[in-house]
Design an enzyme around this catalytic site. Sequence first.
Site, PDB file in Angstrom:
ATOM      1  N   CYS A   1      30.273 -15.843  -1.917  1.00 44.62           N
ATOM      2  CA  CYS A   1      28.972 -16.224  -2.475  1.00 44.62           C
ATOM      3  C   CYS A   1      28.538 -17.613  -2.032  1.00 44.62           C
ATOM      4  O   CYS A   1      29.276 -18.364  -1.401  1.00 44.62           O
ATOM      5  CB  CYS A   1      28.994 -16.097  -3.992  1.00 44.62           C
ATOM      6  SG  CYS A   1      29.550 -17.574  -4.873  1.00 44.62           S
TER       7      CYS A   1
ATOM      8  N   SER B   1      39.127 -20.903  -8.834  1.00 46.10           N
ATOM      9  CA  SER B   1      38.976 -19.776  -7.918  1.00 46.10           C
ATOM     10  C   SER B   1      38.048 -18.759  -8.561  1.00 46.10           C
ATOM     11  O   SER B   1      37.733 -18.849  -9.745  1.00 46.10           O
ATOM     12  CB  SER B   1      40.341 -19.144  -7.634  1.00 46.10           C
ATOM     13  OG  SER B   1      40.233 -18.060  -6.736  1.00 46.10           O
ATOM     14  N   SER B   2      37.591 -17.798  -7.782  1.00 45.87           N
ATOM     15  CA  SER B   2      36.846 -16.661  -8.317  1.00 45.87           C
ATOM     16  C   SER B   2      37.605 -15.396  -7.964  1.00 45.87           C
ATOM     17  O   SER B   2      38.496 -15.408  -7.105  1.00 45.87           O
ATOM     18  CB  SER B   2      35.430 -16.600  -7.730  1.00 45.87           C
ATOM     19  OG  SER B   2      35.485 -16.217  -6.363  1.00 45.87           O
TER      20      SER B   2
ATOM     21  N   SER C   1      27.544 -14.006 -10.308  1.00 43.96           N
ATOM     22  CA  SER C   1      27.035 -14.134  -8.942  1.00 43.96           C
ATOM     23  C   SER C   1      27.275 -15.497  -8.307  1.00 43.96           C
ATOM     24  O   SER C   1      27.269 -15.607  -7.083  1.00 43.96           O
ATOM     25  CB  SER C   1      25.526 -13.828  -8.925  1.00 43.96           C
ATOM     26  OG  SER C   1      25.288 -12.505  -9.354  1.00 43.96           O
TER      27      SER C   1
END
Length: 826
Positions: free
Chosen positions: A25, A99-100, A239
Site C-alpha cells: 500500500c 508491520s501490516s 487500506s
Amino acid sequence: MSRPNDRITLPPANAQRTNMTCHFCIVGCGYHVYKWPELQEGGRAPEQNALGLDFRKQLPPLAVTLTPAMTNVVTEHNGRRYNIMVVPDKACVVNSGLSSTRGGKMASYMYTPTGDGKQRLKAPRLYAADQWVDTTWDHAMALYAGLIKKTLDKDGPQGVFFSCFDHGGAGGGFENTWGTGKLMFSAIQTPMVRIHNRPAYNSECHATREMGIGELNNAYEDAQLADVIWSIGNNPYESQTNYFLNHWLPNLQGATTSKKKERFPNENFPQARIIFVDPRETPSVAIARHVAGNDRVLHLAIEPGTDTALFNGLFTYVVEQGWIDKPFIEAHTKGFDDAVKTNRLSLDECSNITGVPVDMLKRAAEWSYKPKASGQAPRTMHAYEKGIIWGNDNYVIQSALLDLVIATHNVGRRGTGCVRMGGHQEGYTRPPYPGDKKIYIDQELIKGKGRIMTWWGCNNFQTSNNAQALREAILQRSAIVKQAMQKARGATTEEMVDVIYEATQNGGLFVTSINLYPTKLAEAAHLMLPAAHPGEMNLTSMNGERRIRLSEKFMDPPGTAMADCLIAARIANALRDMYQKDGKAEMAAQFEGFDWKTEEDAFNDGFRRAGQPGAPAIDSQGGSTGHLVTYDRLRKSGNNGVQLPVVSWDESKGLVGTEMLYTEGKFDTDDGKAHFKPAPWNGLPATVQQQKDKYRFWLNNGRNNEVWQTAYHDQYNSLMQERYPMAYIEMNPDDCKQLDVTGGDIVEVYNDFGSTFAMVYPVAEIKRGQTFMLFGYVNGIQGDVTTDWTDRNIIPYYKGTWGDIRKVGSMEEFKRTVSFKSRRFA
C-alpha cells in the site's frame, strides 16, 4: 498470516542488511532485509544476532515484530541457498517498527521453488498450438516486436494498445514507469493507452490539480498535529494500516498533545476528533470509537453518491457563519463568489439528500471550522480515497470538497491538508502523453479496435469497470488469433507474425501479459513475459507523503525474469535493430536511448534528467530537482529517504526535502492562486440511476486488510485461500433472512451489466438494502456488475452500481472452515 512454527532462525551478527520499502500500500513502511547462508544462524545473545536483541529472556512488548512469514530460504542462480528475514524498521518514521498483514508476508512471497511464489513466470511463455511453452527472450522479442513493427508500418501507432501501471511499489516505481512510458510514448508514440485502474490515460485528481492543489500535499506527521481528521470514502485501518495506527491513533489517544503545544504555543488543544464520511460502518470507525469514545467520533453515513451535496451544504453553512479565512481568500484565491453562488445548499436540503441529520451536520462543521477558544481556526485535515476517487462524478466531488477546504484555509498549514490516502505507492516519471484527448480504451477494444494489446503489470479482467463485457470481447477476439496460430504449423517467426496480423484483420487481437504470474489474463493471452519485483531488482518509489526510498536488490529473480524497465529496453532495442535492418533510419531513431544495463540506468535517464538543460519533456513527481537524488544518496538516507521535491543536498545534511506543500500560499496555477471551482449537486448519473430504480441492493465494494489488490500473491497462499475461498459480500442479517441465506452460502449478484458470484458474510453494521463486496478478487469478480458509465475525464463510478441477489446454494466446507465473526475487531 503464517503456519505454526516453533522456532525462527536468527540472522548472525554479520548478516547482510539492505533496505526495503513495503511492496504494497501507499504508506510504504520501512523494512530491513537480512540475508545469510542457509546453514548459518545467529545466537540468542544480542551480540550474536544481527537484530541486536537479547532472546535469552522475554523481550518487551513490540521490541520487534517478527513472525515465521517474515522468513524464507531463497536460491540464487548459482545454486547457493540463503536465509532471508524481512522485518520492520523501528527507525523508520513512517511505521516505527510496525508491520501490516500485507508487508509482513513479503519474505513469504519472494520466489522459492516450493513456496507461495512457486507459480511465478520464470521465462517468456508462448501459447503454441493448444498449450503454453516456455521460450527464450530472443524468440519472444522476435515475435512481439515483429508484430508491433508490422502494426506500426501498416496502421501506425493507433493499432498498438496498452494497459499499464502508473504507480510505485511492486510492479511500478520511477524506473519502471519511465521505461514503459518512454517505450509507449516516445518510441512507439501510441495514444492508445489506459492506466491499470481506469480505462483511459488520465488523472484521478483533475479537479484538484486544476484548482492548484496536488493531491499529496502534507506529511504523515500532520495527522498527529490535527485538531480534527476527516476520513472521506476511506477505510484507513484496512487500506493504509500503519498510517492509521502510527499517526492517527496516537493523536486520538492524546499522545501527540505535547508536540502540538511545542509547535503552536499560542493555541489551545481540545482532544482530537475524527469524522468519517462513508455509507458503511467500517472497521476503522469501530476502532476509532474504541480509542476515542463516541463523543469524539462522528460517522456521517451518507446515502451513496451524495458527497457533493454534503460538502456543498457544509460550505454554505460555514460561509454563513463566517468560519472562513477572509484574508487568505482575498490574497491567495480566485473565484470564491462564483463557488458560493453555484454550490449553495441549505443544511435542510443537504440533510434531505444525504440522510445525515442537521444537528450532526452542524456538529461536524463546529468541530472542524469554528474558531477555537484561543481564537485560531482549527487545524483540520481532510483525507479522502476511493469513495471520492471512484465516486459519483469524481471531478465535481473533488471540486466541492476543495472549495470547503480552501475557504477554511485547511491546506498549507501544519496539521491540515486535503490529501489522497492512496492505493499503491507513487512513482511517476514519463514523457508527456502523445494524445490530444482521453480515449475510453476498454470500449475501443470491445468495438474491435486495435491489433495488439499488452497488459503490463495489471489485470483488468478482475479490476476494470464493466469487466464481464471486456472479458467477453477480449476472449472472443483472442480466440481468432489462437485458431490462426494453431493452423500455422511449422511457420517461422516471421511467418507467424504475418499469420497473427492477418488474424487481427479478421477481428482478432494479439494479447500479451507482462507480470509476475500467469494471471487471469492467461485465458486470453498468446504471450506472457516474466517481470521482477523489489528485492529482485532495485526500485525507487514515493509514499503518500512524497517520501522516496530505494528498495535494494538482495536476490536473483526467478529464471530469466527481469525488471519492467529492462523489458521495455529489450523491446525497444529489438525494434531499433529491426528498423536498422530495413534501412529505416528515422524509425530506428525513435527507439534509440534504451541502452540500459541496470535499473539505475533507467532512473538516471528519466527521474534525474527531468527539467535539466538539454533533456526532453519529462513529467516527473521528482520535478526539476530530481537530479539531486542518486542511488548512493538514497542508500545513505535509509528507510526514511527524503520527501519530494528535494530542496538541496550537501555532504553534512544529505538530501533535504519538503515536508508540506503550499505553506507560503503559492499554488500550482498560472497565477499562483488557489482556484475555487463551482460544483453543483446534479444527482446520480442516468445510467446509475436506472440501475438503482430497477434493482434492490447497492453493490458497494472495496479492499480488505488481508488481501492485496487482485490477490496475485495471495491466491497462492493456502491460509489466505482458506480464509477467503471466494470473494465475500457483506449483507445485513435481516436481508439475509429474507433471501434465506447465511454465512458461507453462495449467491449470484446481477444487474443489466453482468453477473458474478460471492460468499455471503452477514454483518450487523451493514444497512438494509446495502452490501459490500470484496473488490478485484480472483474468484468472484465484483467488476462484472459495475456499469460502463464514466465522467468527462473517463473516470469510472466503481462504487455506483445496484443489483439483485439470489441464492445459488450452500457450501458446507465454507460453513465449516470459514469464520464469519465480525471484522469490526474493536
